[in-house]
Design a protein around this motif. Structure first.
Motif, PDB file in Angstrom:
ATOM      1  N   TYR A 134      31.436  -3.365   2.404  1.00 55.28           N
ATOM      2  CA  TYR A 134      31.683  -4.632   3.555  1.00 55.28           C
ATOM      3  C   TYR A 134      30.774  -3.831   5.094  1.00 55.28           C
ATOM      4  N   PHE A 135      30.988  -2.526   4.987  1.00 61.76           N
ATOM      5  CA  PHE A 135      30.634  -1.253   6.199  1.00 61.76           C
ATOM      6  C   PHE A 135      28.696  -1.384   5.769  1.00 61.76           C
ATOM      7  N   PHE A 136      28.457  -1.571   4.950  1.00 60.29           N
ATOM      8  CA  PHE A 136      27.237  -1.192   4.795  1.00 60.29           C
ATOM      9  C   PHE A 136      26.452  -2.939   4.368  1.00 60.29           C
ATOM     10  N   VAL A 137      26.967  -3.950   4.170  1.00 60.51           N
ATOM     11  CA  VAL A 137      26.137  -5.127   3.568  1.00 60.51           C
ATOM     12  C   VAL A 137      27.572  -6.579   4.480  1.00 60.51           C
ATOM     13  N   GLY A 138      28.693  -6.455   3.806  1.00 55.92           N
ATOM     14  CA  GLY A 138      29.431  -7.502   4.071  1.00 55.92           C
ATOM     15  C   GLY A 138      29.625  -7.692   5.598  1.00 55.92           C
ATOM     16  N   TYR A 139      30.279  -7.308   6.388  1.00 55.96           N
ATOM     17  CA  TYR A 139      30.583  -7.577   7.843  1.00 55.96           C
ATOM     18  C   TYR A 139      28.931  -7.707   8.366  1.00 55.96           C
ATOM     19  N   GLY A 140      27.527  -6.961   8.157  1.00 50.92           N
ATOM     20  CA  GLY A 140      26.664  -7.725   8.604  1.00 50.92           C
ATOM     21  C   GLY A 140      26.304  -9.362   8.039  1.00 50.92           C
ATOM     22  N   PHE A 141      26.711  -9.834   6.585  1.00 50.67           N
ATOM     23  CA  PHE A 141      26.459 -10.787   6.763  1.00 50.67           C
ATOM     24  C   PHE A 141      27.482 -12.399   7.249  1.00 50.67           C
ATOM     25  N   ALA A 142      28.518 -11.260   7.849  1.00 52.92           N
ATOM     26  CA  ALA A 142      29.038 -12.688   8.363  1.00 52.92           C
ATOM     27  C   ALA A 142      28.994 -12.259   9.313  1.00 52.92           C
ATOM     28  N   TYR A 143      28.780 -10.889  10.244  1.00 48.38           N
ATOM     29  CA  TYR A 143      28.799 -11.485  11.763  1.00 48.38           C
ATOM     30  C   TYR A 143      27.826 -10.911  12.468  1.00 48.38           C
TER      31      TYR A 143
ATOM     32  N   TYR B 155      32.177 -12.451  -0.636  1.00 50.05           N
ATOM     33  CA  TYR B 155      33.424 -13.595   0.781  1.00 50.05           C
ATOM     34  C   TYR B 155      32.313 -13.509   2.447  1.00 50.05           C
ATOM     35  N   PRO B 156      31.711 -12.450   2.588  1.00 49.71           N
ATOM     36  CA  PRO B 156      31.195 -12.640   3.546  1.00 49.71           C
ATOM     37  C   PRO B 156      30.626 -13.723   4.375  1.00 49.71           C
ATOM     38  N   LEU B 157      30.270 -14.156   2.430  1.00 53.63           N
ATOM     39  CA  LEU B 157      29.271 -15.609   3.135  1.00 53.63           C
ATOM     40  C   LEU B 157      29.927 -16.768   3.711  1.00 53.63           C
ATOM     41  N   PHE B 158      31.603 -16.670   3.211  1.00 52.09           N
ATOM     42  CA  PHE B 158      31.973 -17.933   3.578  1.00 52.09           C
ATOM     43  C   PHE B 158      32.617 -17.558   4.881  1.00 52.09           C
ATOM     44  N   GLU B 159      33.717 -15.961   4.704  1.00 50.92           N
ATOM     45  CA  GLU B 159      33.768 -15.701   6.149  1.00 50.92           C
ATOM     46  C   GLU B 159      32.894 -15.656   7.347  1.00 50.92           C
TER      47      GLU B 159
ATOM     48  N   VAL C 147      36.151 -24.421  -4.205  1.00 52.70           N
ATOM     49  CA  VAL C 147      34.285 -25.142  -4.626  1.00 52.70           C
ATOM     50  C   VAL C 147      33.628 -23.951  -4.736  1.00 52.70           C
ATOM     51  N   TYR C 148      33.522 -23.135  -3.502  1.00 54.72           N
ATOM     52  CA  TYR C 148      32.512 -22.318  -3.474  1.00 54.72           C
ATOM     53  C   TYR C 148      33.466 -21.167  -4.360  1.00 54.72           C
ATOM     54  N   ALA C 149      34.543 -20.514  -4.180  1.00 52.82           N
ATOM     55  CA  ALA C 149      35.150 -19.263  -4.460  1.00 52.82           C
ATOM     56  C   ALA C 149      34.904 -19.627  -5.660  1.00 52.82           C
ATOM     57  N   PHE C 150      35.533 -21.250  -6.615  1.00 46.77           N
ATOM     58  CA  PHE C 150      34.759 -21.106  -7.968  1.00 46.77           C
ATOM     59  C   PHE C 150      34.273 -20.346  -8.685  1.00 46.77           C
ATOM     60  N   VAL C 151      33.043 -20.906  -7.532  1.00 45.77           N
ATOM     61  CA  VAL C 151      31.844 -21.280  -8.539  1.00 45.77           C
ATOM     62  C   VAL C 151      31.462 -19.842  -8.584  1.00 45.77           C
ATOM     63  N   LEU C 152      31.678 -19.181  -7.364  1.00 50.29           N
ATOM     64  CA  LEU C 152      31.413 -17.876  -7.117  1.00 50.29           C
ATOM     65  C   LEU C 152      32.177 -17.438  -7.864  1.00 50.29           C
ATOM     66  N   GLY C 153      33.404 -17.043  -8.166  1.00 47.04           N
ATOM     67  CA  GLY C 153      34.004 -16.537  -9.588  1.00 47.04           C
ATOM     68  C   GLY C 153      33.628 -16.702 -11.243  1.00 47.04           C
ATOM     69  N   VAL C 154      33.144 -17.738 -11.425  1.00 51.21           N
ATOM     70  CA  VAL C 154      32.564 -17.980 -12.794  1.00 51.21           C
ATOM     71  C   VAL C 154      31.230 -17.367 -13.020  1.00 51.21           C
ATOM     72  N   ALA C 155      30.720 -17.879 -11.637  1.00 52.30           N
ATOM     73  CA  ALA C 155      29.110 -17.088 -11.940  1.00 52.30           C
ATOM     74  C   ALA C 155      29.547 -15.365 -11.674  1.00 52.30           C
ATOM     75  N   VAL C 156      29.836 -14.832 -10.793  1.00 57.30           N
ATOM     76  CA  VAL C 156      29.966 -13.034 -10.945  1.00 57.30           C
ATOM     77  C   VAL C 156      30.705 -12.431 -12.417  1.00 57.30           C
ATOM     78  N   TYR C 157      31.632 -13.064 -12.559  1.00 56.11           N
ATOM     79  CA  TYR C 157      32.526 -12.867 -13.754  1.00 56.11           C
ATOM     80  C   TYR C 157      31.686 -12.956 -15.314  1.00 56.11           C
ATOM     81  N   GLY C 158      30.888 -14.702 -15.001  1.00 56.72           N
ATOM     82  CA  GLY C 158      29.842 -14.966 -15.717  1.00 56.72           C
ATOM     83  C   GLY C 158      29.062 -14.004 -16.373  1.00 56.72           C
ATOM     84  N   VAL C 159      28.259 -13.424 -15.007  1.00 58.39           N
ATOM     85  CA  VAL C 159      27.661 -12.527 -15.548  1.00 58.39           C
ATOM     86  C   VAL C 159      27.796 -11.375 -16.171  1.00 58.39           C
ATOM     87  N   LEU C 160      28.541 -10.635 -15.669  1.00 58.21           N
ATOM     88  CA  LEU C 160      29.130  -9.402 -16.119  1.00 58.21           C
ATOM     89  C   LEU C 160      29.809  -9.746 -17.427  1.00 58.21           C
TER      90      LEU C 160
END
Length: 406
Positions: free
Chosen positions: A58-67, A134-138, A359-372
């Motif tokens: 969040y320090f290096f990437v996420g906060y910048g995406f959100a704000y 998460y930061p994209l939706f935040e 909807v965003y969260a469910f698709v995100l969860g399937v995508a991230v954990y599906g790739v892994l």
């Protein structure tokens, strides 16, 4: 006077950040008390490591995406000597506060995937979710990114209102967790060959209860101190949080037929649901919202485990996913002036924003954990799962002295 005011705000937000940070201990002990003894060490380690990874991401990437703010500048700028940074490091403690929110996403997910998830893929998922997902939706909801809030305001007279994260944090975490749990599949021995659920009782009701208490206490920092300054702090948020919590407890007590696990999670269900509209609703409305959430959690947990055969260990999808969804919609109902609220909220906007989030969260969860799952796999081997994550991953159990005596 200006310096004193800023210093007061710094202290106010810092205390909120510390309270929400303490909630992560609550997440840990809630999971420790629910999982079997052979997975308790893993529960504790996961929450702590996830928090560390979340902070870095969040320090290096996420906060910048959100704000749109980067912390890669000199310390003089960070503490208020440059554009975009408030005096006395107020921006920095706000980052700390929001980091504790972001880190709640993997902490929520941890409870759903417990007892059979590999450690490395969960660490990688945490980095991806807190750094980008998460930061994209935040940023869309809390910073007006991509124009969704402006479109809702133009169409309905008000944007999507989520004061303290019923949807942004809880529903998003819960629906990501659902995707992960579905990809993982149930624990060994959870269902028999005919699909009937086999009982796996909590390992320790006292630890579970401690986790719930820690979360309840910290939640008043989660909600009240979302205001961001002493001047904006509102006693209405505090009393609404309290009323929703007790509503959830009493409802879960009745609907859950005195089950202690349901009672302690019922408090959390009420608090999840009230986050979105805690700054708008009348306390009686908050009591109703919490009571509905407590019953929703109990019935959702039973549906999830027994009928749908989704092995969500701590019930994070019904607790955070469904109750967070209800909270987003409820803010548009009980925030209306006709029901004693302060107004300035639109039910259609609340429905659209809430559905967009889940909807965003469910698709995100399937995508991230599906790739892994395809890349490195998600589950422990059957032998590792039977042995338990403590010994299989961390090489030590929760009771090492007892192990020596065996």
């Amino acid at each position: 006077m200006t310096d004193q005011a800023v210093g007061g705000d710094v202290f106010f937000v810092l205390m909120g950040a510390i309270l929400v940070f303490a909630m992560h201990g609550g997440f840990a002990f809630l999971e420790v008390g629910t999982v079997r003894h052979k997975n308790q060490v893993n529960a504790l380690v996961k929450i702590l490591v996830d928090f560390a990874i979340s902070t870095v991401a969040y320090f290096f990437v996420g906060y910048g995406f959100a704000y749109g703010t980067s912390f890669l500048v000199d310390a003089a700028t960070l503490t208020g000597g440059g554009v975009g940074f408030e005096l006395q490091g107020l921006t920095l403690v706000k980052f700390f506060f929001l980091t504790t929110f972001a880190a709640a996403i993997p902490a929520i997910i941890s409870g759903g995937i417990a007892e059979r998830m590999k450690f490395l893929p969960q660490c990688l998922a945490t980095a991806a979710l807190v750094g980008v997902g998460y930061p994209l939706f935040e940023g869309i909801v809390w910073n007006g990114n991509f124009g969704l809030q402006a479109m809702l305001t133009e169409a309905f007279g008000a944007g999507f209102h989520d004061f303290a994260g019923s949807v942004v944090v809880h529903a998003v975490g819960g629906w990501i967790a659902l995707g992960a749990v579905l990809l993982l599949g149930p624990r060994l021995g959870r269902y028999d060959a005919d699909g009937r659920m086999m009982g796996i009782p909590p390992s320790s009701i006292p630890w579970l209860a401690l986790g719930s208490w820690m979360l309840c206490v910290g939640w008043f920092g989660f909600n009240v101190m979302t205001a961001g300054s002493l001047q904006a702090a509102s006693g209405l948020v505090a009393i609404n949080s309290l009323m929703a919590m007790v509503g959830g407890i009493l409802s879960a007590l009745v609907v859950g037929r005195n089950d202690p696990g349901f009672v302690h999670n019922g408090a959390l269900a009420g608090l999840v649901a009230v986050c979105a509209g805690s700054d708008l609703m009348h306390p009686v409305g908050s009591l109703i919202v919490g009571a509905v959430a407590g019953g929703l959690f109990v019935k959702g947990f039973e549906l999830c485990q027994s009928r749908l055969r989704i092995d969500d260990v701590l019930g994070v999808w019904p607790l955070h996913g469904l109750c967070g969804l209800w909270g987003g919609v409820a803010a548009g109902i009980f925030g209306q002036q006709a029901l004693g609220g302060l107004g300035g909220v639109s039910l259609p906007a609340q429905i659209i924003g809430t559905l967009a989030g889940v909807v965003y969260a469910f698709v995100l969860g399937v995508a991230v954990y599906g790739v892994l799952k395809v890349a490195i796999g998600l589950r422990l081997s059957k032998d590792e799962e039977r042995r338990g994550a403590d010994l299989s991953i961390h090489k030590i159990s929760a009771t090492p002295e007892s192990d020596i005596l065996r």
